[in-house]
Motif scaffolding. Structure first.
Motif, PDB file in Angstrom:
ATOM      1  N   GLY A 166     -17.309  -7.615 -63.365  1.00 26.17           N
ATOM      2  CA  GLY A 166     -16.059  -8.333 -63.584  1.00 26.17           C
ATOM      3  C   GLY A 166     -14.848  -7.422 -63.616  1.00 26.17           C
ATOM      4  O   GLY A 166     -13.821  -7.705 -62.993  1.00 26.17           O
ATOM      5  N   LEU A 167     -14.950  -6.315 -64.334  1.00 27.42           N
ATOM      6  CA  LEU A 167     -13.823  -5.394 -64.412  1.00 27.42           C
ATOM      7  C   LEU A 167     -13.560  -4.705 -63.073  1.00 27.42           C
ATOM      8  O   LEU A 167     -12.405  -4.461 -62.714  1.00 27.42           O
ATOM      9  CB  LEU A 167     -14.063  -4.364 -65.514  1.00 27.42           C
ATOM     10  CG  LEU A 167     -14.016  -4.911 -66.933  1.00 27.42           C
ATOM     11  CD1 LEU A 167     -14.407  -3.830 -67.932  1.00 27.42           C
ATOM     12  CD2 LEU A 167     -12.639  -5.461 -67.250  1.00 27.42           C
ATOM     13  N   ALA A 168     -14.624  -4.400 -62.341  1.00 32.27           N
ATOM     14  CA  ALA A 168     -14.437  -3.781 -61.035  1.00 32.27           C
ATOM     15  C   ALA A 168     -13.783  -4.761 -60.053  1.00 32.27           C
ATOM     16  O   ALA A 168     -12.912  -4.369 -59.269  1.00 32.27           O
ATOM     17  CB  ALA A 168     -15.777  -3.301 -60.488  1.00 32.27           C
ATOM     18  N   ARG A 226     -17.236   0.509 -54.547  1.00 28.70           N
ATOM     19  CA  ARG A 226     -17.761  -0.526 -53.655  1.00 28.70           C
ATOM     20  C   ARG A 226     -19.273  -0.647 -53.805  1.00 28.70           C
ATOM     21  O   ARG A 226     -19.821  -1.736 -53.920  1.00 28.70           O
ATOM     22  CB  ARG A 226     -17.382  -0.160 -52.229  1.00 28.70           C
ATOM     23  CG  ARG A 226     -17.992  -0.993 -51.165  1.00 28.70           C
ATOM     24  CD  ARG A 226     -17.688  -0.475 -49.775  1.00 28.70           C
ATOM     25  NE  ARG A 226     -16.488   0.356 -49.742  1.00 28.70           N
ATOM     26  CZ  ARG A 226     -16.080   1.008 -48.679  1.00 28.70           C
ATOM     27  NH1 ARG A 226     -16.746   0.927 -47.561  1.00 28.70           N
ATOM     28  NH2 ARG A 226     -15.000   1.750 -48.706  1.00 28.70           N
ATOM     29  N   PHE A 227     -19.964   0.476 -53.813  1.00 30.94           N
ATOM     30  CA  PHE A 227     -21.416   0.459 -53.920  1.00 30.94           C
ATOM     31  C   PHE A 227     -21.879   0.123 -55.339  1.00 30.94           C
ATOM     32  O   PHE A 227     -22.919  -0.504 -55.519  1.00 30.94           O
ATOM     33  CB  PHE A 227     -21.982   1.805 -53.468  1.00 30.94           C
ATOM     34  CG  PHE A 227     -21.517   2.204 -52.098  1.00 30.94           C
ATOM     35  CD1 PHE A 227     -21.907   1.479 -50.989  1.00 30.94           C
ATOM     36  CD2 PHE A 227     -20.659   3.261 -51.928  1.00 30.94           C
ATOM     37  CE1 PHE A 227     -21.468   1.815 -49.730  1.00 30.94           C
ATOM     38  CE2 PHE A 227     -20.213   3.617 -50.674  1.00 30.94           C
ATOM     39  CZ  PHE A 227     -20.617   2.900 -49.570  1.00 30.94           C
ATOM     40  N   ALA A 228     -21.098   0.540 -56.329  1.00 27.63           N
ATOM     41  CA  ALA A 228     -21.470   0.260 -57.713  1.00 27.63           C
ATOM     42  C   ALA A 228     -21.375  -1.227 -58.020  1.00 27.63           C
ATOM     43  O   ALA A 228     -22.202  -1.765 -58.764  1.00 27.63           O
ATOM     44  CB  ALA A 228     -20.578   1.063 -58.660  1.00 27.63           C
ATOM     45  N   VAL A 229     -20.383  -1.907 -57.438  1.00 29.21           N
ATOM     46  CA  VAL A 229     -20.274  -3.357 -57.654  1.00 29.21           C
ATOM     47  C   VAL A 229     -21.454  -4.064 -57.027  1.00 29.21           C
ATOM     48  O   VAL A 229     -22.063  -4.955 -57.632  1.00 29.21           O
ATOM     49  CB  VAL A 229     -18.942  -3.893 -57.081  1.00 29.21           C
ATOM     50  CG1 VAL A 229     -18.933  -5.405 -57.058  1.00 29.21           C
ATOM     51  CG2 VAL A 229     -17.781  -3.383 -57.889  1.00 29.21           C
ATOM     52  N   PHE A 230     -21.810  -3.661 -55.814  1.00 30.50           N
ATOM     53  CA  PHE A 230     -22.942  -4.304 -55.155  1.00 30.50           C
ATOM     54  C   PHE A 230     -24.267  -3.972 -55.836  1.00 30.50           C
ATOM     55  O   PHE A 230     -25.211  -4.747 -55.754  1.00 30.50           O
ATOM     56  CB  PHE A 230     -23.001  -3.925 -53.683  1.00 30.50           C
ATOM     57  CG  PHE A 230     -21.918  -4.565 -52.868  1.00 30.50           C
ATOM     58  CD1 PHE A 230     -21.722  -5.938 -52.911  1.00 30.50           C
ATOM     59  CD2 PHE A 230     -21.082  -3.807 -52.075  1.00 30.50           C
ATOM     60  CE1 PHE A 230     -20.729  -6.544 -52.173  1.00 30.50           C
ATOM     61  CE2 PHE A 230     -20.089  -4.400 -51.322  1.00 30.50           C
ATOM     62  CZ  PHE A 230     -19.909  -5.771 -51.371  1.00 30.50           C
ATOM     63  N   ALA A 231     -24.342  -2.859 -56.537  1.00 30.87           N
ATOM     64  CA  ALA A 231     -25.562  -2.521 -57.277  1.00 30.87           C
ATOM     65  C   ALA A 231     -25.622  -3.257 -58.612  1.00 30.87           C
ATOM     66  O   ALA A 231     -26.707  -3.520 -59.126  1.00 30.87           O
ATOM     67  CB  ALA A 231     -25.639  -1.020 -57.503  1.00 30.87           C
TER      68      ALA A 231
END
Length: 115
Positions: free
Chosen positions: A16-18, A95-100
């Motif tokens: 949510g924060l990202a 970008r990758f951290a949100v998708f993870a």
């Protein structure tokens, strides 16, 4: 306090924060190299609010009205720190951290429902 609910809260708060950070031009430009397209800022903000409110709902359902908000604020603080650190030092990794974080939230939700 179960570790699965903590993982669910952390991953939903992080997501949510990202998403909220990515709705801002500065952070979106740091991550993607371009400004936020005209129709994308509102869905990013709505997705961010939905994830954060979902995290609050999960904390209150599992931990109750007494300890749930306390656990949620702790998860929100930790996730906010992680988003700030990623945006400060490696913005492209967001970008990758949100998708993870989304599969991690789904997995912890499924495991917490089974136990």
């Amino acid at each position: 306090m179960t570790p699965l609910v903590v993982a669910l809260n952390l991953s939903l708060c992080f997501c949510g924060l990202a998403l909220m950070a990515l709705s801002l031009d500065r952070h979106h430009r740091d991550v993607f190299g371009a400004r936020v397209p005209a129709g994308r800022a509102l869905p990013l903000r709505l997705g961010g609010w939905i994830a954060i409110l979902g995290s609050l709902a999960a904390a209150m359902l599992v931990e109750g009205a007494n300890f749930g908000p306390i656990q949620w604020i702790g998860a929100l603080t930790g996730a906010g720190l992680a988003v700030v650190l990623i945006l400060s030092y490696r913005p492209a990794w967001l970008r990758f951290a949100v998708f993870a974080s989304l599969p991690m939230a789904a997995l912890s939700l499924l495991l917490s429902l089974q136990s």
